[in-house]
Design a protein around this motif. Structure first.
Motif, PDB file in Angstrom:
ATOM      1  N   PHE A 110       0.874  -1.181   0.000  1.00 43.19           N
ATOM      2  CA  PHE A 110       0.000   0.000   0.000  1.00 43.19           C
ATOM      3  C   PHE A 110       0.910   1.229   0.000  1.00 43.19           C
ATOM      4  CE2 PHE A 110      -3.989  -2.095   0.906  1.00 43.19           C
ATOM      5  CZ  PHE A 110      -3.634  -3.224   1.616  1.00 43.19           C
ATOM      6  N   TYR A 111       0.677   2.174  -0.898  1.00 43.07           N
ATOM      7  CA  TYR A 111       1.558   3.343  -0.905  1.00 43.07           C
ATOM      8  C   TYR A 111       0.766   4.621  -1.162  1.00 43.07           C
ATOM      9  CZ  TYR A 111       1.440   3.251  -6.049  1.00 43.07           C
ATOM     10  OH  TYR A 111       1.034   3.278  -7.356  1.00 43.07           O
ATOM     11  N   ARG A 112       1.331   5.743  -0.697  1.00 48.02           N
ATOM     12  CA  ARG A 112       0.715   7.054  -0.864  1.00 48.02           C
ATOM     13  C   ARG A 112       1.098   7.600  -2.232  1.00 48.02           C
ATOM     14  NH1 ARG A 112      -0.830  10.120   3.668  1.00 48.02           N
ATOM     15  NH2 ARG A 112      -1.129  11.825   2.182  1.00 48.02           N
ATOM     16  N   LYS A 113       0.162   7.449  -3.143  1.00 51.95           N
ATOM     17  CA  LYS A 113       0.428   7.873  -4.511  1.00 51.95           C
ATOM     18  C   LYS A 113       0.807   9.348  -4.558  1.00 51.95           C
ATOM     19  CE  LYS A 113      -1.673   6.555  -8.843  1.00 51.95           C
ATOM     20  NZ  LYS A 113      -2.946   6.743  -9.515  1.00 51.95           N
ATOM     21  N   ASP A 114       0.059  10.160  -3.788  1.00 51.93           N
ATOM     22  CA  ASP A 114       0.279  11.602  -3.876  1.00 51.93           C
ATOM     23  C   ASP A 114       1.664  11.974  -3.349  1.00 51.93           C
ATOM     24  OD1 ASP A 114      -1.145  12.839  -0.786  1.00 51.93           O
ATOM     25  OD2 ASP A 114      -0.564  10.786  -1.293  1.00 51.93           O
ATOM     26  N   LEU A 115       2.071  11.310  -2.252  1.00 56.43           N
ATOM     27  CA  LEU A 115       3.363  11.671  -1.674  1.00 56.43           C
ATOM     28  C   LEU A 115       4.518  11.111  -2.504  1.00 56.43           C
ATOM     29  CD1 LEU A 115       2.492  11.306   2.088  1.00 56.43           C
ATOM     30  CD2 LEU A 115       2.736  13.378   0.729  1.00 56.43           C
ATOM     31  N   PHE A 116       4.286   9.979  -3.164  1.00 56.56           N
ATOM     32  CA  PHE A 116       5.319   9.480  -4.083  1.00 56.56           C
ATOM     33  C   PHE A 116       5.586  10.515  -5.156  1.00 56.56           C
ATOM     34  CE2 PHE A 116       5.889   5.832  -1.891  1.00 56.56           C
ATOM     35  CZ  PHE A 116       6.268   4.687  -2.589  1.00 56.56           C
ATOM     36  N   GLU A 117       4.490  11.110  -5.656  1.00 56.62           N
ATOM     37  CA  GLU A 117       4.662  12.141  -6.676  1.00 56.62           C
ATOM     38  C   GLU A 117       5.412  13.322  -6.106  1.00 56.62           C
ATOM     39  OE1 GLU A 117       0.579  11.330  -9.025  1.00 56.62           O
ATOM     40  OE2 GLU A 117       1.094  13.446  -8.707  1.00 56.62           O
ATOM     41  N   ARG A 118       4.992  13.711  -4.898  1.00 54.37           N
ATOM     42  CA  ARG A 118       5.606  14.901  -4.309  1.00 54.37           C
ATOM     43  C   ARG A 118       7.112  14.713  -4.131  1.00 54.37           C
ATOM     44  NH1 ARG A 118       4.453  17.126   1.631  1.00 54.37           N
ATOM     45  NH2 ARG A 118       2.298  16.789   1.052  1.00 54.37           N
ATOM     46  N   TYR A 119       7.503  13.522  -3.646  1.00 52.52           N
ATOM     47  CA  TYR A 119       8.924  13.300  -3.408  1.00 52.52           C
ATOM     48  C   TYR A 119       9.643  12.747  -4.632  1.00 52.52           C
ATOM     49  CZ  TYR A 119       7.766  14.046   1.485  1.00 52.52           C
ATOM     50  OH  TYR A 119       7.335  14.602   2.678  1.00 52.52           O
ATOM     51  N   GLY A 120       8.928  12.605  -5.725  1.00 53.11           N
ATOM     52  CA  GLY A 120       9.565  12.145  -6.954  1.00 53.11           C
ATOM     53  C   GLY A 120      10.030  10.706  -6.870  1.00 53.11           C
ATOM     54  N   ILE A 121       9.236   9.835  -6.258  1.00 48.29           N
ATOM     55  CA  ILE A 121       9.634   8.429  -6.124  1.00 48.29           C
ATOM     56  C   ILE A 121       8.887   7.581  -7.139  1.00 48.29           C
ATOM     57  CG2 ILE A 121       9.789   6.510  -4.492  1.00 48.29           C
ATOM     58  CD1 ILE A 121      11.195   8.796  -3.396  1.00 48.29           C
ATOM     59  N   GLN A 122       9.619   6.706  -7.804  1.00 48.06           N
ATOM     60  CA  GLN A 122       8.969   5.697  -8.642  1.00 48.06           C
ATOM     61  C   GLN A 122       8.559   4.536  -7.765  1.00 48.06           C
ATOM     62  OE1 GLN A 122       8.409   6.245 -11.596  1.00 48.06           O
ATOM     63  NE2 GLN A 122      10.013   7.527 -12.517  1.00 48.06           N
ATOM     64  N   VAL A 123       7.465   3.850  -8.164  1.00 55.01           N
ATOM     65  CA  VAL A 123       7.052   2.677  -7.389  1.00 55.01           C
ATOM     66  C   VAL A 123       8.132   1.605  -7.502  1.00 55.01           C
ATOM     67  CG1 VAL A 123       5.336   0.878  -7.141  1.00 55.01           C
ATOM     68  CG2 VAL A 123       4.628   3.180  -7.773  1.00 55.01           C
ATOM     69  N   PRO A 124       8.786   1.237  -6.368  1.00 60.65           N
ATOM     70  CA  PRO A 124       9.893   0.269  -6.452  1.00 60.65           C
ATOM     71  C   PRO A 124       9.405  -1.129  -6.805  1.00 60.65           C
ATOM     72  CG  PRO A 124       9.390   0.794  -4.168  1.00 60.65           C
ATOM     73  CD  PRO A 124       8.513   1.672  -5.001  1.00 60.65           C
ATOM     74  N   LYS A 125      10.088  -1.773  -7.760  1.00 62.52           N
ATOM     75  CA  LYS A 125       9.683  -3.114  -8.167  1.00 62.52           C
ATOM     76  C   LYS A 125      10.578  -4.179  -7.545  1.00 62.52           C
ATOM     77  CE  LYS A 125       7.143  -2.172 -12.378  1.00 62.52           C
ATOM     78  NZ  LYS A 125       6.963  -0.791 -11.960  1.00 62.52           N
ATOM     79  N   THR A 126      11.757  -3.775  -7.141  1.00 61.36           N
ATOM     80  CA  THR A 126      12.639  -4.731  -6.469  1.00 61.36           C
ATOM     81  C   THR A 126      13.038  -4.161  -5.113  1.00 61.36           C
ATOM     82  OG1 THR A 126      14.700  -3.773  -7.277  1.00 61.36           O
ATOM     83  CG2 THR A 126      13.597  -5.390  -8.706  1.00 61.36           C
ATOM     84  N   TRP A 127      13.598  -5.043  -4.280  1.00 65.85           N
ATOM     85  CA  TRP A 127      14.030  -4.589  -2.968  1.00 65.85           C
ATOM     86  C   TRP A 127      15.216  -3.632  -3.080  1.00 65.85           C
ATOM     87  CZ3 TRP A 127      10.891  -4.758   0.894  1.00 65.85           C
ATOM     88  CH2 TRP A 127       9.939  -5.783   0.975  1.00 65.85           C
ATOM     89  N   ASP A 128      16.019  -3.773  -4.110  1.00 69.61           N
ATOM     90  CA  ASP A 128      17.089  -2.799  -4.322  1.00 69.61           C
ATOM     91  C   ASP A 128      16.487  -1.427  -4.582  1.00 69.61           C
ATOM     92  OD1 ASP A 128      19.426  -5.075  -5.957  1.00 69.61           O
ATOM     93  OD2 ASP A 128      19.308  -4.355  -3.879  1.00 69.61           O
ATOM     94  N   GLU A 129      15.494  -1.404  -5.478  1.00 73.68           N
ATOM     95  CA  GLU A 129      14.848  -0.127  -5.779  1.00 73.68           C
ATOM     96  C   GLU A 129      14.184   0.441  -4.527  1.00 73.68           C
ATOM     97  OE1 GLU A 129      12.133  -0.475  -9.075  1.00 73.68           O
ATOM     98  OE2 GLU A 129      13.658  -1.412 -10.338  1.00 73.68           O
ATOM     99  N   PHE A 130      13.661  -0.470  -3.689  1.00 80.15           N
ATOM    100  CA  PHE A 130      13.001  -0.037  -2.448  1.00 80.15           C
ATOM    101  C   PHE A 130      14.001   0.681  -1.543  1.00 80.15           C
ATOM    102  CE2 PHE A 130       9.329  -0.373   0.292  1.00 80.15           C
ATOM    103  CZ  PHE A 130       9.840  -0.350   1.576  1.00 80.15           C
ATOM    104  N   ARG A 131      15.195   0.108  -1.462  1.00 81.04           N
ATOM    105  CA  ARG A 131      16.198   0.737  -0.599  1.00 81.04           C
ATOM    106  C   ARG A 131      16.573   2.107  -1.145  1.00 81.04           C
ATOM    107  NH1 ARG A 131      20.373  -3.114   0.560  1.00 81.04           N
ATOM    108  NH2 ARG A 131      20.492  -3.195  -1.695  1.00 81.04           N
ATOM    109  N   VAL A 132      16.746   2.163  -2.467  1.00 85.11           N
ATOM    110  CA  VAL A 132      17.091   3.448  -3.082  1.00 85.11           C
ATOM    111  C   VAL A 132      15.993   4.473  -2.814  1.00 85.11           C
ATOM    112  CG1 VAL A 132      17.382   4.601  -5.294  1.00 85.11           C
ATOM    113  CG2 VAL A 132      18.594   2.473  -4.846  1.00 85.11           C
ATOM    114  N   ALA A 133      14.747   4.035  -2.948  1.00 78.69           N
ATOM    115  CA  ALA A 133      13.632   4.952  -2.698  1.00 78.69           C
ATOM    116  C   ALA A 133      13.644   5.426  -1.248  1.00 78.69           C
ATOM    117  CB  ALA A 133      12.306   4.246  -3.005  1.00 78.69           C
ATOM    118  N   ALA A 134      13.966   4.518  -0.324  1.00 80.86           N
ATOM    119  CA  ALA A 134      14.012   4.910   1.090  1.00 80.86           C
ATOM    120  C   ALA A 134      15.078   5.965   1.316  1.00 80.86           C
ATOM    121  CB  ALA A 134      14.285   3.676   1.959  1.00 80.86           C
TER     122      ALA A 134
END
Lengths: 432, 291, 306
Positions: free
Chosen positions: A148-172
């Motif tokens: 579950f993710y905050r679509k609006d805040l992802f946009e605000r912070y410029g985050i792409q939806v992470p598809k892998t755990w590596d991408e997740f760490r980068v997003a964090a």
């Protein structure tokens, strides 16, 4: 005083503590039958009423009990010990081995058609049958996980939806850089089921039996990798250690300080109930993946309807359990009142799960979960002392969050305490 | 005791601080002791949403009527069942327990027989054995005879009050003159008649003390009903509210039911206790040390 | 003349009873003792004996899921208990709790009893009653309410003090707060009753000798209510070692209370895990330890009395 000891000795001596193993035959009962059923699902009474109206000869009486881990499992074990157990009981998947160990479950394979299992989602049937040894429970609901993710805040912070755990760490890292008071997600100390789902996704296998010996490996390689991953995120303050379902956690969600929640399908109502102010701003995406062997998902929670050992009407009880968990009307009712997500292949395709959900901006969120359900790995078995295993993990996580140890230490501690608990149950057990 | 200056105390006004400070301390302490009950009262008037959003110690909008209605009708009115069960266990149990403890105390006080002190000391040792250590084996014994999850399984163990026997014996020894019993015998009365007709009237303070003591013990006995009872319809109110409280995480509307239910069950006990506490004090005082 | 003196006089004056009288007395003794005695046997002695016997049995089973049987285990349950880290840490915890909470509570009770006993206090009845009220509240309910008070966002206590009452470092002392709240007033009442029974002429004599109120309190009052202090002390120790209800109720809202937080919680957990024989051994150990500690305390305070 001597008389007392003699009395005590004779009480202790008479009878062994375990009964004969349950017969696997399945005779039909004649005449009217009354079944007792313990469950804590809200709205179960309506499903039971529905059955009773259509089945006047098989009357089910519901005892609405507290949640299993809120003392009801303890009561069920006590009832088994005193031979006063009900015919049917709600038992979560991770407690089935404990019940089987106490000789509490009845193998109802002879009460069902041979292909009854085909209707159910693979991993659910796998766990309910202990890998095909017999039918010890009918799966009721499952908890496939997604993000579950905050679509609006992802946009605000410029985050792409992470598809892998590596991408997740980068997003964090990205989120934390942009605003140190905001976190991509939280690491809950006490939601052990959440962590178990994550380990399960990566291919963990904690409990195996070899003949009559158990092998425990909470600290196996996939789990250790998952633990190290999160330890890293925690150490670098990329995730916040808020306890799930707590007031501080819901407050953080409402304030936009936590952007995602990796959770099971039933979490959709947790969010909509506890953070109503954020309606329309959430969306659901598949869980991040470990790179490697194709998409896999995890499961958190889920329960079954089990026919207990002493039931005098196993055929009727099995019939009710099967109806309860496969009939479309029942499934829809249980979903609406109790938030249960079906455990059958047809069930997850039912129309009531095909609607857009307003809280999630109109997304058909259940499509994501249906896909996840199909990707949950089979072969993950629970142990017969999950209460102690989970308690050890939660305590170990607590120490890790306080900075006194690592998550991996918690795994080792859980291995040791599980071994102790299982030895108390007179089981042979090795740590692998 | 009256509030006048008693002989032997220093005259007031010796030091203003000395007379103000104790009172200030007492008032502060009173606030601390009564705070939770005040919170309970205020919280049961609030709606569930207001619980978390408004200040804890003052009212917001008055929802007391709604809360009470919700509490007593929830789950098919099981709240009443729980209250009645508690009445049975605690009042019934303490009442019967008091009578039999008084009887035993009487026997140990007024009759001499061989082994009397051994019996008394065994019973006294029982005072040191906590109820929680007994709960598990009592459960196992009841399980053996298939009587767990019944009213008797909680009621019968509640009737045993070793402390009551101890109190009764002390009180009877110090307050019941042998002459009374002798007079009764001379009049031709049987032993039971003497006890229930004559002696018992002298025992009122002790009886109330033992009753209140045992009542509290039964009220607070949590471990035994927790492992013994599985049928919600047999729960005492404490176990019932505990069950609701444990589910409050999944069902937040239970929070108001728990709070309102707690208030409703606690107020009558407090009132009863305040009315009876003078008996309790004089009973204990008589059995205690004299200066 | 006190009742005891009168009784001695009566005994001297009464003729020895007849045979029939003694027979009827014997029947009466049995009759009066029987109801309590039977129940005491059934629900005190028998369970202790049963617990004791069960503690020497262990569980055995065949296969990964085979049925369990009881077998003779000798002292292995006890050996396991003594080396059980969960038991050791829970015992350490309640001992720490006891060493701090019991004296603090008794001092508070004594302080208030003394203040109320002096004429410096008005409204005595009001204060006495308000401190006693918590005792009338069932422990389960009291703990539930305190749980609300300690929860941030719900309770004024949690919001007012910058302390995580339900967190790892504090939760033990939050439990101590609840226990003190419940029992301080009760203990105070016991001490106060005993203070009230003291003949006030003693104070007058002391004042004549030049003693201050403080000295009277310390040197006269406290020693005279020694027995009450000992009584409350013993019961407080017993209660501390049995700590179960407060932590169990708080478990649903505090993540810092493990399933083996106190010895009794460990017993409950073992029983919930169906390790009944081990739980029986633990139960028995706990009862024995309580009895021994209480006995030692009584002996120690007897020496204080000298």
């Amino acid at each position: 005083m001597g008389a007392v000891l003699v009395a005590a000795l004779s009480l202790a001596a008479c009878g062994t503590s375990g009964p004969e193993p349950a017969s696997t035959a399945c005779a039909r009962s004649s005449g009217k039958v009354t079944l007792s059923f313990w469950s804590w699902v809200p709205g179960m009474d309506k499903a039971v009423d529905m059955w009773n109206a259509e089945n006047p000869d098989i009357r089910v009486e519901l005892n609405a009990v507290a949640g299993g881990n809120q003392g009801t499992y303890q009561n069920m074990f006590n009832a088994l010990k005193a031979n006063t157990e009900p015919d049917l009981a709600q038992v979560e998947f991770d407690m089935l081995p404990s019940f089987r160990l106490q000789q509490g479950l009845r193998d109802i394979s002879k009460c069902l058609e041979p292909d009854a299992g085909d209707r159910f989602i693979g991993f659910a049937w796998d766990q309910a049958t202990f890998g095909g040894e017999g039918v010890f429970a009918i799966p009721q609901d499952t908890g496939p996980m997604a993000m579950f993710y905050r679509k609006d805040l992802f946009e605000r912070y410029g985050i792409q939806v992470p598809k892998t755990w590596d991408e997740f760490r980068v997003a964090a890292e990205e989120v934390h850089r942009k605003d140190p008071s905001v976190y991509l997600t939280s690491f809950p100390q006490r939601d052990v089921g959440w962590f178990e789902g994550l380990a399960w996704q990566h291919g963990a296998s904690w409990f195996n039996t070899e003949g009559s010996t158990w092998q425990v490996s909470v600290g196996d390689r996939p789990t250790t990798e998952v633990a190290d991953y999160w330890q890293d995120l925690l150490a670098r303050h990329l995730v916040t250690p808020l306890q799930g379902f707590s007031t501080p956690w819901t407050k953080a969600l409402a304030d936009g300080k936590v952007l995602t929640w990796i959770s099971a399908v039933w979490g959709n109502s947790t969010l909509s109930t506890n953070v109503p102010s954020t309606t329309g701003k959430w969306a659901v995406a598949p869980m991040p993946q470990w790179s490697g062997n194709g998409p896999s998902a995890a499961n958190w929670g889920g329960s079954t309807t089990a026919v207990l050992r002493g039931s005098e009407h196993p055929y009727e009880a099995a019939k009710f359990a099967l109806w309860l968990n496969t009939d479309p009307k029942s499934l829809e009712l249980l979903n609406r009142s109790g938030g249960l997500y079906p455990a059958t292949k047809d069930g997850i395709e039912l129309p009531f799960l095909k609607k857009p959900v307003e809280f999630y901006g109109g997304q058909h969120i259940f499509d994501v979960f249906a896909e996840a359900a199909g990707q949950v790995k089979g072969g993950f078995a629970w142990g017969p002392t999950m209460t102690q295993t989970n308690a050890a993990l939660a305590d170990g996580f607590g120490k890790a969050l306080a900075g006194d140890a690592t998550l991996t230490d918690a795994l080792a501690a859980a291995d040791r305490e599980t071994q102790t608990a299982m030895r108390l149950q007179a089981l042979e057990v090795k740590i692998r | 005791m009256s509030a006048q200056a008693a002989p032997g105390d220093k005259p007031l006004g010796q030091s203003p601080l000395a007379s103000v400070l104790p009172v200030a301390v007492l008032f502060t302490a009173t606030a601390c002791f009564l705070l939770p009950l005040w919170y309970l009262f205020v919280a049961s008037t609030k709606s569930q949403g207001d619980l978390t959003t408004t200040a804890g110690l003052w009212f917001s909008d008055m929802q007391f009527g709604t809360n009470v209605a919700d509490t007593v009708t929830r789950d098919g009115g099981i709240f009443w069942t729980w209250l009645l069960n508690s009445l049975l266990y605690a009042v019934g149990g303490a009442a019967v327990g008091t009578v039999i403890a008084a009887m035993a105390g009487y026997a140990l006080s007024k009759y001499a027989f061989r082994g009397r002190e051994v019996v008394f000391n065994t019973i006294l040792a029982g005072v040191l054995v906590p109820a929680t250590a007994l709960a598990l084996p009592i459960f196992l014994i009841f399980a053996k005879v298939g009587m767990t999850n019944t009213y008797w399984s909680v009621l019968l163990p509640s009737l045993v009050s070793p402390f009551g026997v101890y109190l009764a014996r002390i009180y009877i020894t110090s307050s019941v003159p042998d002459a009374l019993i002798e007079a009764g015998r001379l009049d031709g009365a049987g032993e039971y008649r003497i006890f229930f007709g004559l002696v018992i009237h002298l025992l009122k303070p002790a009886l109330v003390t033992i009753f209140l003591f045992q009542f509290i013990v039964i009220w607070n006995n949590f471990f035994l009903p927790l492992i013994m009872l599985t049928d919600r319809k047999l729960f005492p109110i404490t176990l019932g509210l505990y069950t609701w409280n444990s589910q409050a995480l999944q069902d937040p509307t239970l929070a108001t039911a728990v709070l309102t239910g707690s208030l409703l069950s606690v107020v009558p006990i407090i009132i009863a206790f305040l009315m009876l506490q003078r008996f309790w004090r004089s009973g204990l005082g008589a059995g205690g040390v004299k200066g | 003349m006190s009742v005891q003196t009168a009784n001695r006089a009566t005994a001297a004056a009464t003729a020895t009873p007849s045979r029939a009288q003694r027979r009827s007395e014997r029947r009466a003794i049995i009759g009066f003792l029987a109801p309590f005695g039977t129940l005491f046997l059934l629900f005190y002695l028998l369970p202790i004996g049963y617990s004791f016997v069960r503690s020497f049995f262990v569980t055995e089973r065949d296969g990964a899921f085979g049925p369990a049987r009881d077998a003779w285990g000798g002292l292995s349950n006890y050996a396991q208990a003594i080396s059980d880290p969960a038991l050791l840490s829970s015992v350490g915890r309640v001992l720490l709790f006891g060493v701090v909470q019991v004296p603090v509570m008794l001092i508070i009770a004594m302080l208030f009893a003394l203040i109320l006993d002096s004429s410096l206090a008005r409204l005595k009845r009001f204060f006495r009653l308000s401190y006693f009220v918590p005792y009338a509240v069932p422990v389960v309910i009291g703990t539930i309410v305190w749980g609300f008070l300690f929860t941030p966002g719900l309770g004024p206590v949690a919001d007012f003090f910058p302390v995580d009452f339900l967190g790892d470092g504090w939760v033990l002392w939050s439990i101590a707060i609840i226990v003190t709240w419940t029992y301080a007033g009760y203990n105070m009442l016991i001490m106060h009753s005993n203070l009230q029974a003291i003949d006030r002429d003693i104070y007058e004599a002391a004042h004549v000798d030049g003693a201050t109120n403080w000295q009277i309190a310390l040197r006269i009052k406290i020693p005279l209510i020694r027995d009450a202090v000992i009584l409350t002390g013993v019961f407080s120790i017993i209660g501390t070692l049995q700590l179960f209800t407060e932590p169990q109720v708080l478990r649903s809202i505090s993540t810092s209370i493990s399933s083996t937080y106190t010895p009794n919680l460990l017993v409950f957990t073992a029983a919930s895990g169906n390790a009944y024989n081990y739980a029986a051994a633990l139960s028995f150990l706990l009862a024995a330890a309580t009895a021994v500690l209480s006995f030692l305390f009584l002996k120690f305070s007897e020496r204080w009395a000298q």
